[in-house]
Design an enzyme around this catalytic site. Structure first.
Site, PDB file in Angstrom:
ATOM      1  N   ASP A   1      -7.807   9.968   9.050  1.00  0.00           N
ATOM      2  CA  ASP A   1      -7.793   9.376   7.639  1.00  0.00           C
ATOM      3  C   ASP A   1      -8.265  10.562   6.624  1.00  0.00           C
ATOM      4  OD1 ASP A   1      -7.481   6.872   8.731  1.00  0.00           O
ATOM      5  OD2 ASP A   1      -9.615   6.596   9.004  1.00  0.00           O
TER       6      ASP A   1
ATOM      7  N   LYS B   1      -3.709  13.321   5.728  1.00  0.00           N
ATOM      8  CA  LYS B   1      -2.458  14.069   6.359  1.00  0.00           C
ATOM      9  C   LYS B   1      -1.350  13.680   5.795  1.00  0.00           C
ATOM     10  CE  LYS B   1      -4.038  13.209  10.585  1.00  0.00           C
ATOM     11  NZ  LYS B   1      -5.295  12.251  10.119  1.00  0.00           N
TER      12      LYS B   1
ATOM     13  N   LYS C   1      -0.002  12.508   3.000  1.00  0.00           N
ATOM     14  CA  LYS C   1       0.415  13.294   1.738  1.00  0.00           C
ATOM     15  C   LYS C   1       0.694  14.755   1.997  1.00  0.00           C
ATOM     16  CE  LYS C   1      -1.090  14.731  -2.945  1.00  0.00           C
ATOM     17  NZ  LYS C   1      -2.133  14.771  -3.803  1.00  0.00           N
TER      18      LYS C   1
ATOM     19  N   ASN D   1      -1.813   3.620  16.279  1.00  0.00           N
ATOM     20  CA  ASN D   1      -3.164   3.539  15.689  1.00  0.00           C
ATOM     21  C   ASN D   1      -3.112   4.587  14.410  1.00  0.00           C
ATOM     22  OD1 ASN D   1      -2.490   5.918  17.320  1.00  0.00           O
ATOM     23  ND2 ASN D   1      -4.760   5.925  18.328  1.00  0.00           N
TER      24      ASN D   1
ATOM     25  N   GLY E   1      -2.066   5.807  10.682  1.00  0.00           N
ATOM     26  CA  GLY E   1      -1.236   4.944   9.487  1.00  0.00           C
ATOM     27  C   GLY E   1      -1.282   6.108   8.187  1.00  0.00           C
ATOM     28  N   HIS E   2      -0.184   6.675   8.225  1.00  0.00           N
ATOM     29  CA  HIS E   2       0.130   7.819   7.469  1.00  0.00           C
ATOM     30  C   HIS E   2       0.650   7.272   5.966  1.00  0.00           C
ATOM     31  CE1 HIS E   2      -0.166  10.814  10.766  1.00  0.00           C
ATOM     32  NE2 HIS E   2      -1.034  10.482  10.393  1.00  0.00           N
TER      33      HIS E   2
ATOM     34  N   THR F   1      -8.477   0.276  17.358  1.00  0.00           N
ATOM     35  CA  THR F   1      -7.447  -0.504  16.497  1.00  0.00           C
ATOM     36  C   THR F   1      -6.833  -1.412  17.282  1.00  0.00           C
ATOM     37  OG1 THR F   1      -5.569   1.161  17.291  1.00  0.00           O
ATOM     38  CG2 THR F   1      -6.913   1.597  15.462  1.00  0.00           C
TER      39      THR F   1
ATOM     40  N   GLN G   1      -4.886  11.130  13.808  1.00  0.00           N
ATOM     41  CA  GLN G   1      -6.107  10.942  13.818  1.00  0.00           C
ATOM     42  C   GLN G   1      -6.985  12.413  13.576  1.00  0.00           C
ATOM     43  OE1 GLN G   1      -4.294   9.683  17.074  1.00  0.00           O
ATOM     44  NE2 GLN G   1      -4.217   7.837  15.814  1.00  0.00           N
TER      45      GLN G   1
ATOM     46  N   LEU H   1     -10.158  15.411  -3.595  1.00  0.00           N
ATOM     47  CA  LEU H   1     -11.274  15.879  -4.287  1.00  0.00           C
ATOM     48  C   LEU H   1     -11.581  15.075  -5.651  1.00  0.00           C
ATOM     49  CD1 LEU H   1     -12.845  18.600  -4.705  1.00  0.00           C
ATOM     50  CD2 LEU H   1     -11.276  19.504  -5.928  1.00  0.00           C
TER      51      LEU H   1
HETATM   52  P1  IMP Z   1      -7.803   3.714  19.593  1.00  0.00           P
HETATM   53  O1  IMP Z   1      -7.129   4.975  19.126  1.00  0.00           O
HETATM   54  O2  IMP Z   1      -7.141   2.553  18.995  1.00  0.00           O
HETATM   55  O3  IMP Z   1      -8.233   3.613  20.925  1.00  0.00           O
HETATM   56  O4  IMP Z   1      -9.284   3.801  18.847  1.00  0.00           O
HETATM   57  C1  IMP Z   1     -10.385   4.616  19.038  1.00  0.00           C
HETATM   58  C2  IMP Z   1     -11.227   5.119  17.930  1.00  0.00           C
HETATM   59  O5  IMP Z   1     -10.372   5.885  17.249  1.00  0.00           O
HETATM   60  C3  IMP Z   1     -11.573   3.809  17.051  1.00  0.00           C
HETATM   61  O6  IMP Z   1     -12.918   4.450  16.508  1.00  0.00           O
HETATM   62  C4  IMP Z   1     -10.730   4.122  15.967  1.00  0.00           C
HETATM   63  O7  IMP Z   1     -11.198   3.536  14.794  1.00  0.00           O
HETATM   64  C5  IMP Z   1     -10.238   5.547  15.893  1.00  0.00           C
HETATM   65  N1  IMP Z   1      -9.174   5.725  15.441  1.00  0.00           N
HETATM   66  C6  IMP Z   1      -7.681   5.708  16.035  1.00  0.00           C
HETATM   67  N2  IMP Z   1      -6.797   5.871  15.093  1.00  0.00           N
HETATM   68  C7  IMP Z   1      -7.338   6.170  14.072  1.00  0.00           C
HETATM   69  C8  IMP Z   1      -6.710   6.787  12.707  1.00  0.00           C
HETATM   70  O8  IMP Z   1      -5.464   6.969  12.836  1.00  0.00           O
HETATM   71  N3  IMP Z   1      -7.620   7.012  11.835  1.00  0.00           N
HETATM   72  C9  IMP Z   1      -9.100   6.901  12.107  1.00  0.00           C
HETATM   73  N4  IMP Z   1      -9.518   6.539  13.074  1.00  0.00           N
HETATM   74  C10 IMP Z   1      -8.775   6.073  14.322  1.00  0.00           C
END
Ligand code: IMP
Length: 432
Positions: free
Chosen positions: A13, A16, A18, A38, A40-41, A130, A225, A333
Site C-alpha cells: 500500500d 505503487k 500511481k 490480494n 489492489g493498485h 485478505t 505488496q 507527502l
Molecule cells: P495474504 O496475502 O492474503 O495471505 O495476506 C497476508 C498478509 O499480507 C496480511 O497481513 C495482508 O493484510 C497482507 N497483504 C496482502 N496483500 C497486501 C497488499 O496488497 N497490501 C497490503 N497488505 C497486504
C-alpha cells in the site's frame, strides 16, 4: 531500451499503482511477477479511480502490453470480472494487450475456503489475510499439486487434478475445520466455462518478454505488496506467501537478472500496515488518526482500516539492501501537511543497544523502541508542487533526511493522488 522494476519497501500500500501508471508512459510492457488479487493498485486518472487487482496497471494506457507472469497466483473468476469491469469503463482489453502465463498457478475455490477456515480457527492469532486463497495456492505450488493456467487447455487433466486434490482438501476441510466439503463437478464445470474465455490470453510470457527485449522494447515490472510482507524477508509469519522483493522478478516472470536496469523502491512518506503483526512506529493516537483520515488509509482490496505510524527508515534501509534499490519514489507527502512536528525513525533500541536492521524474531521486533529524529512540519497545501523548489523548506528537509540516511537518490515524489500531482526528479528509464 531499459527495464525497470517497481517494488514496495514497506508493508504494501505504498502507492505503487500511481508510480507504475506514471512510468507506463515510458514503457511498452507492464508485467506482474508475484502475488495475486490480494493486491489492489489504485490509479486515479482525470479524477476517476480504477483499482486493478490482477490486471497490470498498464491497462489504462493505450498500446501497452500487459503480462501476468508465472509467479502470480490467479483467481480466474476475479480476472474475468476485472476484464469485464475494465471493458465497461470503455478500456480496450483483450488478448492483444493482455497475456496470462501458462505456468501461473490458479487459485481454486478450496484455496479460499482453507484460507478463511484457517484464519477463523486461529482466532486472535490470525494473520489477517485478505481471504483470497493466496497462501493455500502457493502451498500447492510448492507441494507440486497446483493447477496452472496451462491446465485450462487440457480439460481431461484439469478434471483429474481437481478430483485428486479435492480428495485431500475435503478431508482437511471436513475433518479438521468441520467445514463443508466441496463438489468436484461444480468446480470443474465452473473452470471449464472460464477456460473457454481465458484460452486466448494464455501464453508463454517468458518468451514474450524475451522477444520484446530483443526487439528493443522497454519493460516495467510491477511489484505487489511490499518488502516487509516478503515470505522470506518480512515479519514472518505476518507476511504474504510470495516474494515481493525485486529478485523475484527473475523467477516470477522468467527473465534473467542481467535484463533489469533500475529498481525503484516506493516509500510512503509515513508507514501503514493492514492485518496483524508488529509495527514499531505505530501511532495509536490522534496523529495516527489524522494520517489515516487524510491519507484515506483503507485497504483497496478488503476495505480494512490501515494502521498508521511514522516513517521507519530501519525498514527502508532493509529494503535498500534486499532489493538493490537505485532510486526511491516518495508517495503521499501531501498527507503530512498540517502536522506541526514530524518524526522519522532512524534506528531501534533493543536491550540497551542501537540496531539498524529489523530483527527476525517477532518477540525481539516487538521489543524494539524506535529512536526518532524530530523535524518541523509544514502547513501549506503542496499538491500543486511540480518542481522540488515548489515545496516548502520543511518538506525539502524531510526528503533530504531520507536521502541522507538511506544513501539512495529520489526519482519521483507524489504530492497528491492524481497522475499530474507529481514532482519528477529523475526518469528511471533513462538511467539504464
Ligand atoms: P495474504 O496475502 O492474503 O495471505 O495476506 C497476508 C498478509 O499480507 C496480511 O497481513 C495482508 O493484510 C497482507 N497483504 C496482502 N496483500 C497486501 C497488499 O496488497 N497490501 C497490503 N497488505 C497486504
Amino acid at each position: 531500451m531499459s527495464n525497470v522494476v517497481v517494488v514496495g519497501t514497506q508493508w504494501g500500500d505504498e502507492g505503487k499503482g500511481k508510480v507504475i501508471d506514471l512510468l507506463t508512459d515510458r514503457t511498452d510492457y507492464v508485467v506482474r511477477f508475484q502475488g495475486g488479487n490480494n493486491a489492489g493498485h489504485t490509479l486515479v486518472v482525470n479524477g476517476e479511480q480504477t483499482i486493478c487487482h490482477l490486471v497490470p496497471s498498464g491497462i489504462l494506457h493505450k498500446d501497452k502490453k500487459n503480462l501476468i507472469g508465472n509467479g502470480v497466483v490467479v483467481d480466474p473468476a476475479v480476472l474475468l470480472e476485472e476484464i469485464d469491469q475494465l471493458k465497461k469503463k470503455g478500456i480496450a482489453i483483450g488478448p492483444e494487450n493482455l497475456s496470462l502465463s501458462e505456468k501461473a498457478h490458479l487459485i481454486m475455490p478450496y484455496h479460499k475456503a482453507i484460507d478463511l477456515a484457517r484464519e477463523k480457527a486461529k482466532g486472535k492469532d490470525k494473520i489477517g489475510t485478505t481471504g483470497r486463497g493466496i497462501g493455500p495456492c502457493y502451498e500447492d505450488k510448492a507441494g507440486r499439486i497446483g493447477i496452472r493456467a496451462i491446465d485450462l487447455l487440457d480439460l481431461d487433466s484439469l478434471k483429474e487434478k481437481i478430483e485428486s486434490n479435492l480428495r485431500e482438501k475435503n478431508f482437511y476441510l471436513t475433518e479438521f475445520f468441520k467445514a463443508a466439503p466441496m463438489e468436484p463437478k461444480a468446480i470443474f464445470d465452473e473452470y471449464k466455462n472460464m477456460a473457454g474465455i481465458l484460452q486466448p490470453y494464455i501464453s508463454n510470457v517468458s518468451v514474450e518478454i524475451d522477444q520484446a527485449i530483443n526487439s528493443g522494447k522497454s519493460i516495467l515490472f510491477e511489484g505487489a505488496q511490499g518488502t516487509h510482507l516478503d515470505v522470506d524477508h518480512g515479519t514472518y509469519p505476518f507476511v504474504t506467501s510470495s516474494n515481493p522483493v525485486s529478485g523475484s522478478v527473475c523467477a516470477g516472470a522468467g527473465v534473467g537478472p542481467d535484463k533489469l536496469h533500475h529498481i525503484v523502491g516506493v516509500v510512503k512518506a509515513y508507514t501503514t500496515r493492514v492485518g496483524s503483526g508488529p509495527f514499531p512506529t505505530e501511532l495509536e493516537d490522534e496523529t495516527g488518526e489524522y494520517i489515516q483520515e487524510r491519507g484515506a488509509e483503507f485497504g483497496a482490496t478488503t476495505g480494512r482500516r490501515r494502521r498508521c505510524g511514522w516513517l521507519d527508515l530501519v525498514m527502508i534501509r532493509d529494503s535498500v539492501r534486499l532489493n538493490g534499490l537505485n532510486s526511491l519514489s516518495i508517495t503521499k507527502l501531501d498527507v503530512l501537511s498540517g502536522l506541526k512536528k514530524l518524526k522519522i525513525c532512524v534506528e531501534y533500541e533493543l536491550e540497551g543497544k542501537r540496531i539498524d536492521a529489523t530483527p527476525a524474531g517477532l518477540k525481539r521486533l516487538a521489543q524494539c523502541i524506535p529512536i526518532y529524529e524530530e523535524l518541523p512540519g509544514w502547513d501549506d497545501d503542496i499538491s500543486s508542487a511540480r518542481r522540488i523548489d515548489d515545496l516548502p523548506t520543511e518538506a525539502r528537509s524531510y526528503l533530504t533526511r531520507i536521502v541522507d540516511i538511506t544513501g539512495i537518490p529520489l526519482s519521483i515524489i507524489g504530492v497528491g493522488s492524481g497522475r499530474e500531482e507529481t514532482v519528477l526528479l529523475e526518469n528511471p528509464f533513462q538511467d539504464a
